[in-house]
Enzyme design. Structure first.
Site, short mmCIF file in Angstrom:
data_model
loop_
_atom_site.label_atom_id
_atom_site.label_comp_id
_atom_site.label_asym_id
_atom_site.label_seq_id
_atom_site.Cartn_x
_atom_site.Cartn_y
_atom_site.Cartn_z
NE ARG A 108 108.68 57.69 51.86
CZ ARG A 108 108.85 56.79 52.82
NH1 ARG A 108 107.83 56.10 53.30
NH2 ARG A 108 110.06 56.53 53.28
CB THR A 385 104.98 49.17 55.84
OG1 THR A 385 105.95 50.09 56.32
CG2 THR A 385 104.51 49.53 54.47
CB THR A 403 104.09 52.80 56.07
OG1 THR A 403 104.62 52.40 57.32
CG2 THR A 403 104.97 53.89 55.50
CG ASN A 405 109.12 54.93 59.63
OD1 ASN A 405 109.47 53.90 59.06
ND2 ASN A 405 109.97 55.71 60.25
CB SER A 456 109.84 54.41 50.59
OG SER A 456 109.08 53.27 50.86
CB SER A 457 112.21 49.50 51.28
OG SER A 457 113.46 49.97 51.66
N GLY A 478 110.03 47.07 56.03
CA GLY A 478 111.17 47.98 55.99
C GLY A 478 112.12 47.60 54.87
N1 GLY Z 1 109.00 53.44 56.30
C1 GLY Z 1 109.28 52.29 55.55
C2 GLY Z 1 109.48 52.53 54.10
O1 GLY Z 1 109.01 53.53 53.61
O2 GLY Z 1 110.11 51.77 53.41
#
Ligand code: GLY
Length: 575
Positions: A108, A385, A403, A405, A456-457, A478
């Site tokens: 990340r 993503t 991703t 984003n 993040s998800s 997302g």
């Molecule tokens: N930017 C989307 C996520 O990281 O969940």
């Protein structure tokens, strides 16, 4: 009598020979309305079939799942520029058959050293959307190059030079523009051509979008990939690419310095694990919230038979929606980067805690989100993503979600590199308690701090049956990623759907706040009426997620690329 016995013996022989043959055949259920790709020896499923081909070729040439995954990721950075990337970050889950363990690689983005809690507030203390989403300030220090290289060196078998080559060829020789890319570039024309380097990279002369069927070449990106081939990640974090990133940051008000780039760190973490009706669920720990809440929701659903309730029934949708609300309320309160804040991971994924939460759920009536908690809701995350899944013929598995984003991230290409910068800093909560551009507010666990990772998800996940990898999957979307993955897991484990049907079937989503139940097209109006009677506020939704998944069963691999996004594809090593 003798005739009767011999007839019986013949019958037994016939049945057993048919049985033996059937065991060697893939199981195709002709009662199903849709069918997965079937193959042996390995499979790659990604959002661009051309990138899946790159990964499958690496498998055919003897590479393992990690080699194929890294090659696929690098190819997606060329052919799926809205989400595939070098200038973003993500998460890779690897199951190594040799080590008999799964590891979670967190690559990340990190907040730059000069980042601070209030950096996206204007002089009146208001959230400045443009700064947070579309400026160089919105970029976190990218982790993709470091993450892919780390995975390859530690868990792959081929060299970096070999796995990067197909991406160089695609960027240098160009690739055929699919309708999907041409229409997205046309839709985003104003935003993307506002930046001169982005306009030069992704549009023809005079900012004209490429048409489907034309060849797009990305010479600057090819240059970057060749620098990476020669120097490895050092080119990106210390060398010529780093110089260009820092120069652009200095020119146009970004925060990323050479010190930030040199200090980027990949984190290998222990995955989060849970058990659902005998299956082991292994998924991504923070800095993603995905795995924690996937397991929390499965724990809450475990005491029920969703199969008896029936797919798409009002009863099962009601239950899932109530479960989703509780999980997302907790996400808002507790989740953040565990290198900075303490997150009660064991508590959240504990079955006793799930039972306690279930006591508050009525099977007949909605609980209003206001009555679940007065905490803070999750921040908005963009759906652009991308996820891909890989299984090789040796039992290794990779689930990778990464991703920029938003679609095309910040929309800013670093001049001379062809590299789009992410706008992941917007995944932090910019101002506590104040709604952002999407009507949602943030929270402390996820506030901005230097070198912290935004929450993040992303939910790359592997499900094990009898200690063997059974299902690998993940999705973009997302905040909807976690509920999307949940529903595909439930479709397979509870509703016995084949993987294609599980992926195609319509989805729902509730994220606590706003207090609305989103439903894709495909549910009956009777179901919707029954849900309204229970008190649900329903909003029809555009499609949610784009799941790329594989099941391994009886020596065959069954793959599904989500038709919600065009050009996705599953490619097998051999039929
Ligand atoms: N930017 C989307 C996520 O990281 O969940």
């Amino acid at each position: 009598m003798i005739k009767k016995i011999s007839t019986y013996l013949f019958f037994l022989l016939f049945v057993s020979s048919v049985g033996a043959k059937n065991q060697d055949l893939p199981i195709i259920d002709y009662s199903s309305i849709t069918h997965p790709e079937i193959g042996t020896g390995g499979m790659v499923v990604s959002q661009r079939k051309v990138a899946s081909e790159v990964g499958a070729k690496i498998l055919r040439e003897g590479g393992n799942a990690v080699d194929a995954a890294v090659a696929t990721a690098l190819a997606l950075a060329v052919v799926l520029p809205r989400a595939g990337n070098l200038g973003g970050g993500g998460f890779m889950l690897i199951y190594s058959e040799e080590l008999k363990k799964t590891v979670a690689i967190d690559y990340r983005e990190m907040a730059p050293l000069q980042a601070s809690r209030d950096m996206f507030l204007d002089s009146n203390g208001n959230y400045d959307r443009k700064k947070a989403q579309f400026s160089l300030l919105s970029a976190g220090v990218p982790g993709t190059v470091a993450g892919l290289h780390y995975a390859l060196k530690k868990y792959g078998t081929l060299s970096w030079e070999v796995v990067i080559d197909p991406a160089i060829t695609l960027a240098e020789d160009g690739f055929v523009v699919p309708h999907d890319l041409s229409s997205v570039l046309s839709n985003y024309r104003n935003r993307l051509t506002a930046n001169a380097a982005t306009a030069r990279t992704y549009y023809k002369r005079n900012k004209v979008p490429y048409e489907a069927g034309e060849i797009i070449k990305l010479p600057d990106l090819a240059w970057s990939l060749k620098e990476l081939k020669k120097q490895g990640p050092a080119a990106f974090y210390k060398g010529k690419i780093a110089e260009k990133i820092v120069a652009e940051m200095e020119r146009n008000g970004g925060l990323i310095t050479s010190e930030d780039l040199a200090n980027y760190k990949v984190k290998e973490r222990v995955p989060v694990k849970g058990i659902y009706k005998g299956y082991e669920i292994v998924s991504m720990p923070p800095s993603s919230s995905g795995g924690v809440h996937l397991i929390q929701m499965l724990n809450m659903l475990e005491p029920f038979s969703l199969k008896e309730m029936g797919f798409g029934s009002a009863q099962s949708i009601h239950l899932m929606s109530e479960v989703m609300k509780r999980a997302y309320a907790d996400r808002s309160r507790y989740l953040g980067d565990t290198d900075f804040v303490s997150v009660p991971l064991i508590g959240l994924t504990n079955k006793e805690y799930a039972k306690a939460l279930l006591k508050e759920i009525s099977l007949t009536e909605v609980t209003s989100s206001e009555d679940i908690s007065n905490g803070n809701p999750l921040p908005y995350e963009s759906p652009d993503t991308t996820h891909f899944s890989v299984m090789d013929g040796k039992g290794n598995v990779v689930a990778n979600t990464y991703t920029l984003n938003f679609s095309y991230g910040s929309g800013i290409v670093i001049p001379g590199t062809g590299i789009l910068m992410n706008n992941e800093m917007d995944d932090f909560s910019s101002k506590k308690g104040v709604p952002n551009a999407y009507g949602l507010v943030g929270f402390e666990a996820n506030e901005i701090k230097a070198q912290k990772r935004p929450l993040s998800s992303m939910t790359p996940t592997i499900v094990f049956k009898n200690q063997k990898p059974y299902l690998v999957l993940g999705s973009p979307g997302g905040s909807r990623i976690i509920t999307t993955v949940l529903q595909v897991v439930i479709n397979v484990l509870e509703h016995d759907m084949n993987i294609k049907q599980a992926v195609i079937s319509p989805r729902i989503h509730h994220q606590w706040l706003p207090d609305v139940l989103l439903m894709e097209e495909g549910f009956s109006s009777d179901t919707i009426d029954l849900l309204k009677e229970k008190g649900h506020t329903i909003r029809p939704s555009r499609t949610m997620g784009s799941v790329q998944a594989i099941i391994s069963k009886d020596n065959y691999l069954y793959g599904a690329a989500d038709p919600r996004r065009p050009e996705a594809g599953a490619v097998v090593v051999s039929p």
